[in-house]
Design an enzyme around this catalytic site. Structure first.
Site, PDB file in Angstrom:
ATOM      1  N   ALA A  18       0.832  -1.212   0.000  1.00  0.00           N
ATOM      2  CA  ALA A  18       0.000   0.000   0.000  1.00  0.00           C
ATOM      3  C   ALA A  18       0.866   1.261   0.000  1.00  0.00           C
ATOM      4  O   ALA A  18       0.678   2.171  -0.824  1.00  0.00           O
ATOM      5  CB  ALA A  18      -0.914  -0.017   1.224  1.00  0.00           C
ATOM      6  N   CYS A 166      -4.077  -2.934  11.741  1.00  0.00           N
ATOM      7  CA  CYS A 166      -5.522  -2.848  11.942  1.00  0.00           C
ATOM      8  C   CYS A 166      -5.943  -3.402  13.300  1.00  0.00           C
ATOM      9  O   CYS A 166      -6.463  -4.514  13.411  1.00  0.00           O
ATOM     10  CB  CYS A 166      -6.308  -3.538  10.845  1.00  0.00           C
ATOM     11  SG  CYS A 166      -8.033  -3.026  10.935  1.00  0.00           S
ATOM     12  N   THR A 309      -2.637   1.209   9.533  1.00  0.00           N
ATOM     13  CA  THR A 309      -3.736   0.921   8.606  1.00  0.00           C
ATOM     14  C   THR A 309      -3.427   1.464   7.215  1.00  0.00           C
ATOM     15  O   THR A 309      -2.575   2.348   7.062  1.00  0.00           O
ATOM     16  CB  THR A 309      -5.043   1.596   9.080  1.00  0.00           C
ATOM     17  OG1 THR A 309      -4.789   2.992   9.227  1.00  0.00           O
ATOM     18  CG2 THR A 309      -5.553   1.029  10.388  1.00  0.00           C
ATOM     19  N   ALA A 310      -4.178   0.971   6.227  1.00  0.00           N
ATOM     20  CA  ALA A 310      -4.071   1.528   4.871  1.00  0.00           C
ATOM     21  C   ALA A 310      -4.591   2.961   4.864  1.00  0.00           C
ATOM     22  O   ALA A 310      -4.132   3.793   4.073  1.00  0.00           O
ATOM     23  CB  ALA A 310      -4.856   0.660   3.893  1.00  0.00           C
ATOM     24  N   CYS A 343     -10.605   2.933  11.234  1.00  0.00           N
ATOM     25  CA  CYS A 343     -10.831   1.521  11.511  1.00  0.00           C
ATOM     26  C   CYS A 343     -12.333   1.250  11.382  1.00  0.00           C
ATOM     27  O   CYS A 343     -13.091   1.553  12.310  1.00  0.00           O
ATOM     28  CB  CYS A 343     -10.325   1.211  12.925  1.00  0.00           C
ATOM     29  SG  CYS A 343     -10.202  -0.533  13.229  1.00  0.00           S
TER      30      CYS A 343
HETATM   31  P1  FAD Z   1       1.964  -3.831   3.042  1.00  0.00           P
HETATM   32  O1  FAD Z   1       0.774  -3.337   2.302  1.00  0.00           O
HETATM   33  O2  FAD Z   1       1.816  -5.078   3.859  1.00  0.00           O
HETATM   34  O3  FAD Z   1       3.139  -4.007   1.981  1.00  0.00           O
HETATM   35  C1  FAD Z   1       4.464  -4.327   2.324  1.00  0.00           C
HETATM   36  C2  FAD Z   1       5.178  -4.802   1.060  1.00  0.00           C
HETATM   37  O4  FAD Z   1       6.571  -4.856   1.303  1.00  0.00           O
HETATM   38  C3  FAD Z   1       4.724  -6.195   0.626  1.00  0.00           C
HETATM   39  O5  FAD Z   1       4.323  -6.176  -0.736  1.00  0.00           O
HETATM   40  C4  FAD Z   1       5.981  -7.057   0.843  1.00  0.00           C
HETATM   41  O6  FAD Z   1       6.108  -8.114  -0.099  1.00  0.00           O
HETATM   42  C5  FAD Z   1       7.091  -6.029   0.695  1.00  0.00           C
HETATM   43  N1  FAD Z   1       8.330  -6.401   1.406  1.00  0.00           N
HETATM   44  C6  FAD Z   1       8.422  -6.927   2.656  1.00  0.00           C
HETATM   45  N2  FAD Z   1       9.714  -7.146   2.968  1.00  0.00           N
HETATM   46  C7  FAD Z   1      10.449  -6.737   1.885  1.00  0.00           C
HETATM   47  C8  FAD Z   1      11.835  -6.720   1.596  1.00  0.00           C
HETATM   48  N3  FAD Z   1      12.753  -7.173   2.471  1.00  0.00           N
HETATM   49  N4  FAD Z   1      12.247  -6.260   0.384  1.00  0.00           N
HETATM   50  C9  FAD Z   1      11.333  -5.782  -0.526  1.00  0.00           C
HETATM   51  N5  FAD Z   1      10.002  -5.786  -0.296  1.00  0.00           N
HETATM   52  C10 FAD Z   1       9.568  -6.252   0.896  1.00  0.00           C
HETATM   53  N6  FAD Z   1      -6.274  -1.065   7.010  1.00  0.00           N
HETATM   54  C11 FAD Z   1      -7.289  -0.150   6.894  1.00  0.00           C
HETATM   55  O7  FAD Z   1      -7.046   1.007   6.583  1.00  0.00           O
HETATM   56  N7  FAD Z   1      -8.598  -0.508   7.123  1.00  0.00           N
HETATM   57  C12 FAD Z   1      -8.947  -1.773   7.425  1.00  0.00           C
HETATM   58  O8  FAD Z   1     -10.127  -2.061   7.608  1.00  0.00           O
HETATM   59  C13 FAD Z   1      -7.911  -2.755   7.537  1.00  0.00           C
HETATM   60  N8  FAD Z   1      -8.229  -4.027   7.847  1.00  0.00           N
HETATM   61  C14 FAD Z   1      -7.250  -4.985   7.860  1.00  0.00           C
HETATM   62  C15 FAD Z   1      -7.611  -6.298   8.113  1.00  0.00           C
HETATM   63  C16 FAD Z   1      -6.642  -7.300   8.092  1.00  0.00           C
HETATM   64  C17 FAD Z   1      -7.062  -8.712   8.364  1.00  0.00           C
HETATM   65  C18 FAD Z   1      -5.286  -6.972   7.811  1.00  0.00           C
HETATM   66  C19 FAD Z   1      -4.241  -8.053   7.763  1.00  0.00           C
HETATM   67  C20 FAD Z   1      -4.916  -5.660   7.579  1.00  0.00           C
HETATM   68  C21 FAD Z   1      -5.881  -4.650   7.603  1.00  0.00           C
HETATM   69  N9  FAD Z   1      -5.555  -3.298   7.393  1.00  0.00           N
HETATM   70  C22 FAD Z   1      -6.561  -2.349   7.318  1.00  0.00           C
HETATM   71  C23 FAD Z   1      -4.137  -2.868   7.428  1.00  0.00           C
HETATM   72  C24 FAD Z   1      -3.517  -2.548   6.055  1.00  0.00           C
HETATM   73  O9  FAD Z   1      -3.682  -3.614   5.150  1.00  0.00           O
HETATM   74  C25 FAD Z   1      -2.032  -2.259   6.252  1.00  0.00           C
HETATM   75  O10 FAD Z   1      -1.889  -1.305   7.283  1.00  0.00           O
HETATM   76  C26 FAD Z   1      -1.378  -1.719   4.982  1.00  0.00           C
HETATM   77  O11 FAD Z   1      -1.414  -2.693   3.984  1.00  0.00           O
HETATM   78  C27 FAD Z   1       0.053  -1.273   5.278  1.00  0.00           C
HETATM   79  O12 FAD Z   1       0.726  -0.919   4.102  1.00  0.00           O
HETATM   80  P2  FAD Z   1       2.316  -1.148   3.985  1.00  0.00           P
HETATM   81  O13 FAD Z   1       2.704  -0.649   2.637  1.00  0.00           O
HETATM   82  O14 FAD Z   1       2.988  -0.628   5.173  1.00  0.00           O
HETATM   83  O15 FAD Z   1       2.494  -2.742   4.060  1.00  0.00           O
END
Ligand code: FAD
Length: 417
Positions: A18, A166, A309-310, A343
């Site tokens: 995200a 989340c 969260t996203a 949330c």
């Molecule tokens: P992510 O989207 O998890 O992406 C991280 C990326 O980094 C992945 O693609 C991974 O492959 C990559 N990566 C990891 N390690 C490495 C590495 N060493 N080298 C290169 N790439 C790497 N949020 C909301 O806003 N509302 C909701 O209702 C909500 N409900 C949720 C329900 C559930 C069950 C879950 C699991 C999550 C929920 N979320 C919700 C939370 C939301 O999905 C996350 O907060 C959001 O995806 C975080 O974004 P991010 O980019 O930090 O991590």
């Protein structure tokens, strides 16, 4: 590997989830000629917020995944590899294929890691014996199978110690399961176990959630941390803290929904980017690294004390982009993240309490209605509006943002889950 195979890009984004995908898209929207590379090993980009609905039989899991290549901007270089080390003093990252990538600016958005192995016996029984979790795309459909076929007995729902992504997700599935059982007239004994002292970190919403818990007849067990699971025996073990005293209790279950402990990815924990807690140390307003000024971070992997969260990513991404471009131009970092997170608490299958808040628990709803009241309109928002909004965000289309501090009466309004 020879040095010829090493790479050099102006801005390097680690992680195409995200946060990483959105930042890359926004950067290229503002400066189409900028040399941006995204390092991301995964084939599939997952829309994780919908897994909660999948577990309640209200969303198709297939619609939550898209090919990663379709989620990253065409103008960015996609390096399909995993980062195995950070060397911020040399402005380089190490890849798992032996190459190094040199950058002028780095954005870290690796998300967090799920520590399933920290609960004894859990990995051996996940996906069978009524043990499930919405925190994985291939387990969320099993949650629905467990709920759909449940014929009565003990249904346990657990939450680990904070921080987790989340923070509302562990109890969202609790309420939807309770609602499903109620409408099928199934005799279920529902319990919610959390190491924390209340249902939610923001007291304004926690007090309203206490009423939802009471309406369903759910038993909350505060100060309880799941430490072991015996799937075949259908038994869960909790560590219970009362003051300085620590003891263990066992509970039998017919259904167990587990949310795993969570921490920063190992590669971050063991890097110079981490503080003592293991997360990427960034300023909570500018999102710039506290030591290495060429590094920014966003999403689940940082130290910012917001709810992971996203929705938080939606607010953080334009701040990172603005401040990164300002720093490239030697100008002051003038964009600030206010800690916003959202949330959508599914209090039943069909209604949502839309909890929105910023740093220090400031209540910041997008709409001028009391956010403690579960509403059908917010269910529609979560199920039909937010998914396309999310996929659009990855292309740099952020949509409108109406959240702001608003005050409401201390008296909790009449609530129906
Ligand atoms: P992510 O989207 O998890 O992406 C991280 C990326 O980094 C992945 O693609 C991974 O492959 C990559 N990566 C990891 N390690 C490495 C590495 N060493 N080298 C290169 N790439 C790497 N949020 C909301 O806003 N509302 C909701 O209702 C909500 N409900 C949720 C329900 C559930 C069950 C879950 C699991 C999550 C929920 N979320 C919700 C939370 C939301 O999905 C996350 O907060 C959001 O995806 C975080 O974004 P991010 O980019 O930090 O991590």
């Amino acid at each position: 590997m020879t040095s010829e195979t090493n790479l050099r890009h102006t801005v390097v984004v680690v992680g195409g989830g995200a946060g990483g995908a959105t930042v890359a898209a926004l950067l290229l929207k503002q400066q189409p000629q900028l040399d941006v590379a995204v390092i991301e090993p995964a084939h599939t980009h997952w829309y994780q917020p919908a897994w909660t609905l999948v577990g309640a039989g209200a969303y198709d899991v297939k619609a939550t995944g898209r090919p990663m290549k379709d989620c990253l901007p065409a103008r960015a270089t996609h390096i399909k590899a995993r980062v195995t080390g950070f060397d911020p003093a040399r402005q380089q990252v190490q890849l798992d294929d032996g190459r190094r990538v040199t950058y002028e600016q780095l954005v870290v958005a690796t998300g967090l890691q799920l520590d399933w192995n920290k609960i004894d016996g859990l990995e051996a029984t996940l996906g069978q014996n009524g043990v499930t979790s919405n925190y994985c795309h291939d387990l969320a459909p099993y949650t629905w199978e467990c709920i759909r076929t449940f014929t009565g007995g003990n249904a346990l729902f657990t939450q680990p110690a904070m921080p987790i992504k989340c923070a509302g997700a562990p109890q969202k599935i609790l309420y939807m399961a309770a609602d499903r059982f109620r409408s099928r007239n199934v005799a279920a004994t529902l319990s919610f176990f959390t190491p924390g002292p209340s249902m939610f970190g923001v007291p304004f919403y926690a007090k309203a959630l206490d009423k939802i818990v009471a309406e369903y007849g759910i038993t909350p067990a505060f100060g309880h941390n799941l430490v072991a699971v015996d799937g075949p025996a259908r038994r869960a073990v909790f560590e219970v803290k009362q003051g300085e005293q620590v003891s263990r209790v066992q509970r039998d279950f017919d259904l167990l929904h587990v949310v795993p402990p969570q921490s920063a990815p190992e590669v971050i924990k063991h890097s110079p980017l981490a503080d003592a807690s293991g997360w990427v140390a960034v300023d909570k307003h500018t999102l710039q690294h506290t030591t290495y000024k060429t590094v920014f971070g966003l999403g689940d992997c940082t130290t910012t004390p917001n709810s992971k969260t996203a929705a938080a990513v939606r607010s953080q991404a334009p701040v990172v982009v603005r401040n990164l471009l300002q720093s490239r131009a030697d100008k002051p970092l003038d964009a600030r993240y206010d800690g916003y997170a959202s949330c959508p608490l599914t209090t039943s299958v069909g209604k949502i309490m839309l909890a929105e808040f910023a740093y220090d628990g400031v209540v910041t709803p997008s709409f001028p209605f009391d956010p403690r009241v579960p509403r059908r309109a917010y269910w529609w928002l979560k199920r039909s509006y937010l998914p396309p909004l999310y996929w659009g965000m990855l292309r740099g289309n952020l949509g409108l943002d109406w959240h702001k501090p608003r005050t409401f009466s201390e008296t909790i309004p009449t609530l129906t889950a």
